[in-house]
Design an enzyme around this catalytic site. Structure first.
Site, mmCIF file in Angstrom:
data_model
loop_
_atom_site.group_PDB
_atom_site.id
_atom_site.type_symbol
_atom_site.label_atom_id
_atom_site.label_comp_id
_atom_site.label_asym_id
_atom_site.label_seq_id
_atom_site.Cartn_x
_atom_site.Cartn_y
_atom_site.Cartn_z
ATOM 1 N N HIS A 1 -1.287 0.056 -9.908
ATOM 2 C CA HIS A 1 -2.002 -0.793 -8.946
ATOM 3 C C HIS A 1 -2.881 -1.828 -9.637
ATOM 4 O O HIS A 1 -4.101 -1.861 -9.460
ATOM 5 C CB HIS A 1 -2.856 0.054 -7.986
ATOM 6 C CG HIS A 1 -3.209 -0.710 -6.733
ATOM 7 N ND1 HIS A 1 -3.657 -0.087 -5.583
ATOM 8 C CD2 HIS A 1 -3.180 -2.027 -6.431
ATOM 9 C CE1 HIS A 1 -3.873 -0.999 -4.638
ATOM 10 N NE2 HIS A 1 -3.600 -2.172 -5.140
ATOM 11 N N GLU B 1 -3.602 7.410 -5.006
ATOM 12 C CA GLU B 1 -3.935 6.882 -6.329
ATOM 13 C C GLU B 1 -5.229 7.507 -6.862
ATOM 14 O O GLU B 1 -6.148 7.763 -6.074
ATOM 15 C CB GLU B 1 -4.103 5.364 -6.250
ATOM 16 C CG GLU B 1 -2.804 4.666 -5.863
ATOM 17 C CD GLU B 1 -3.007 3.202 -5.492
ATOM 18 O OE1 GLU B 1 -4.096 2.655 -5.761
ATOM 19 O OE2 GLU B 1 -2.077 2.618 -4.931
ATOM 20 N N ARG C 1 0.857 -1.177 0.000
ATOM 21 C CA ARG C 1 0.000 0.000 0.000
ATOM 22 C C ARG C 1 0.901 1.237 0.000
ATOM 23 O O ARG C 1 1.923 1.270 0.685
ATOM 24 C CB ARG C 1 -0.910 0.028 1.244
ATOM 25 C CG ARG C 1 -2.074 -0.986 1.197
ATOM 26 C CD ARG C 1 -3.115 -0.577 0.184
ATOM 27 N NE ARG C 1 -4.249 -1.481 0.116
ATOM 28 C CZ ARG C 1 -4.330 -2.542 -0.707
ATOM 29 N NH1 ARG C 1 -3.317 -2.834 -1.490
ATOM 30 N NH2 ARG C 1 -5.411 -3.298 -0.709
#
Lengths: 369, 328
Positions: free
Chosen positions: B292, B274, B245
């Site tokens: 991601h 993000e 993360r």
């Protein structure tokens, strides 16, 4: 290599500069003379003493074919009389001028010594290649003329195998394309598309030599079943042997070229093999460009008959078919298989070590011929 | 919505979909054949009003890893008894509220571990051997004009420090061992079933490592775990890969360290904010960026459909959940 070991050990100031590089040899010679005198064996008057041989190395003319590594160039320059072929635009003239004095050639994956070059150098004793591949050297001619040939095996095996896996992951998971996607700001507009899982895919290896085995070991850690094709089945492996390359290509997801380039393996990956690999298949080439029929490969990729490719080598380096530039399922590298500082230094040390051994009448470190 | 539904559909158990997650969008037909679906994103109403109007009796939610399932949202779902998230991570769910209300939570468990581990290794190889940078050079037609391409770094023999030795961390370790890497790890507790050296202190791990791979969950304790001090300890020849993360690394400090050459390079799949990625990274050749998407392979997406619908079906048939994180 021997001189280097000696140099590092000889730090005492009272050892003269003449013997500094050779002090570990001198005591050995002294012992040999004492031994032979004790047993009344005649000393070998005609063979040059290692001391004399080493001193003469500075006069040995070594021809380097092309620029390949600055550390190697520097070391060759220090120890021998280095001639740089690429520095002379009139190559033929230059060769003629020095033909009677060149005793060694240093080549690499790009340029070595073909029959013509060998014929032009009547005093040539040894070719030490800064590569493991020997396709640029006329080995048959060398055998005929008693010219020794050495290469750089083992020191680059891991590096090349690492890159093969790196290319497989880059192509399957579109890592280079993803990187471009983010850099262009496209992630803000939407998620990237789905990619292909790598773990568990069947990897087919052409050539199960040192590099092929190293690739297999790595791919196994990802749960990839391994199969291979080579001239003959290898004992002591659990990998599935495929006697036919078409068979291998038809039954794997990722096909990797890891064999030596010989007349038999030239264009071994042809249209038939590419079609057998298919629209979901991926080709990885870390061998030599001429292993693959490049125009057929380009056509297959452009037409979507092959799923993707990761290529470190090409038929006419540094030229790369431009039709590949816009394909996102293709990753192209400038022949960097062994391209890390550590590995290139180890390769250079091996080239120099082989030359030193030859000119000191010692066994070669990694002879091929 | 109710007027359009056939009697068969009305018999199906009702779920609310929050996100919506990619797996729902891809396999919508399959989900619709098993459940009656509430789709808040199709409504003009703001979420809270939609929930008040339509979801007061809903027992189960299918939630994307990006959807913030906060206390506020949970309060608008008074009948909720199960949350199925499509992600492995659960940091987007208010777990303490779920515990308090005895709401079960199920996640993707170890489904994505292989794919995520593959990407970790892929990013590491890519940044150490400069695969993306060299690919760019060749595709820009620059190979004939360049001399030898600048050397990459050797992976074999390097000391790799894994931060978080859960399912993903173990898969990363197993793969990198085959490349000849030497594995150590940092974790909340020492794992008795592994022989890798354990480092209770993250600074110590960074100091002895050539590479750090971040594989741990995001919690209060791991937020900004990798700060400037850790990055400096990793050092000028060190590489870092983050597939966990974004907020585990202090992103501003990471950018500074990369710009100033205080670490050698980074492979990043996750970011603090993000899909925003610090633009300062775009001009660096020693960074590889990924949006991601580690879990989004075609193969894993189908597996994801199976596990999420499987968890929901188990719940509605009073059977044990397939992959519970919290179970009442």
């Amino acid at each position: 290599m021997l001189a280097r070991v000696a140099r590092s050990a000889a730090s005492e100031p009272f050892i003269s500069c003449l013997t500094r590089t050779h002090h570990h040899i001198f005591p050995v010679l002294t012992n040999q003379i004492q031994f032979s005198r004790h047993f009344n064996f005649p000393t070998r008057k005609n063979s040059p003493s290692p001391f004399a041989a080493a001193a003469k190395m500075e006069d040995v003319r070594v021809l380097m074919i092309c620029p390949m590594n600055s550390y190697l160039e520097q070391e060759l320059d220090k120890q021998f009389k280095l001639l740089k072929l690429w520095a002379h635009p009139q190559k033929q003239e230059f060769l003629k001028q020095h033909s009677e004095s060149i005793r060694a050639v240093v080549g690499n994956a790009t340029a070595g010594a073909d029959a013509e070059m060998i014929e032009a150098l009547p005093k040539l004793e040894i070719i030490s290649s800064f590569s493991v591949g020997l396709d640029k050297i006329d080995l048959i001619k060398c055998k005929e003329k008693g010219i020794r040939v050495t290469n750089t095996p083992d020191v680059l095996t891991e590096e090349v195998a690492d890159l093969a896996i790196g290319l497989m992951l880059a192509v399957c998971r579109r890592i280079c394309e993803c990187d471009k996607y983010v850099r262009k700001g496209m992630w803000k507009l939407g998620d990237f598309k789905l990619t292909t899982k790598f773990s568990g895919k069947t990897v087919g290896i052409i050539g199960l030599g040192r590099i092929g085995l190293a690739i297999a070991k790595r791919a196994e850690a990802f749960g990839c079943p391994i199969s291979y094709h080579s001239r003959s089945e290898k004992p002591n492996t659990n990998y599935k042997y495929r006697a036919s390359l078409i068979d291998l290509a038809s039954n794997c997801d990722i096909l990797v070229v890891a064999c030596a380039l010989t007349p038999e393996t030239h264009h071994i990956v042809n249209r038939e093999v590419i079609d057998a690999l298919g629209p979901k298949g991926i080709l990885i080439n870390i061998g030599r460009g001429p292993h693959v029929d490049e125009p057929e490969l380009v056509l297959a990729l452009v037409e979507g008959r092959l799923g993707g490719a990761g290529l470190d080598v090409f038929e006419k380096e540094p030229e790369v078919p431009q039709q590949l530039f816009d394909l996102n399922n293709v990753v192209l590298l400038p022949h960097v298989g062994s391209g890390t500082i550590e590995t290139r230094k180890a390769m250079a040390d091996l080239v120099i070590g082989n030359l030193e051994a030859h000119f000191m009448n010692k066994p070669l470190l990694t002879p091929v011929v | 919505m109710a007027e359009d539904e056939t009697p068969e559909v009305q018999q199906l158990p009702e779920i609310i979909v929050l996100g919506p997650p990619v797996v729902f969008e891809t396999y919508e037909k399959e989900f619709c054949s098993k459940f009656r679906i509430l789709r808040p994103w199709e409504s003009t109403l703001p979420l809270s009003e939609f929930l008040l109007a339509h979801a007061q009796n809903t027992n189960a939610a299918l939630c994307s890893g990006y959807f913030l399932l906060s206390t506020a949202v949970l309060r608008h779902l008074p009948s909720l008894r199960l949350v199925v998230t499509t992600s492995a991570g659960v940091d987007h769910i208010d777990l303490s509220e779920c515990r308090r209300r005895q709401i079960s939570v199920a996640n993707a468990s170890t489904l994505f571990s292989a794919d995520v581990a593959d990407l970790a290794v892929g990013l590491l190889l890519n940044v150490m051997r400069q695969i993306s940078a060299a690919n760019r050079l060749v595709k820009n037609g620059l190979w004939p004009k360049t001399g030898d391409y600048p050397f990459g770094s050797k992976l074999g023999g390097k000391k790799v420090g894994i931060v978080g030795l859960g399912s993903i961390g173990l898969e990363v370790a197993k793969r990198l061992e085959a490349f000849g890497c030497i594995i150590s790890y940092h974790s909340r507790e020492k794992k008795s079933f592994v022989l890798y050296p354990f480092y209770r202190d993250i600074l110590e791990l960074a100091a002895i490592s050539d590479v750090l791979v971040i594989c741990c969950a995001l919690t209060k304790q791991t937020r900004h775990l990798i700060d400037r001090e850790v990055l400096l300890a990793l050092g000028k020849k060190g590489f870092i890969v983050n597939i966990a993360r974004g907020p585990i690394i202090d992103e501003n400090e990471l950018v500074l360290c990369l710009q100033q050459g205080l670490i050698a390079g980074a492979g990043l799949e996750v970011f603090e904010n993000e899909p925003h990625v610090p633009e300062a990274l775009f001009s660096l050749n020693n960074v590889v960026l990924s949006p991601h998407s580690a879990a989004f392979t075609m193969e894993s997406l189908w597996d994801s459909y199976e596990i999420t619908s499987g968890n929901l079906e188990a719940f509605f048939s009073n059977k044990p959940l397939l992959s519970p994180v919290l179970d009442k």
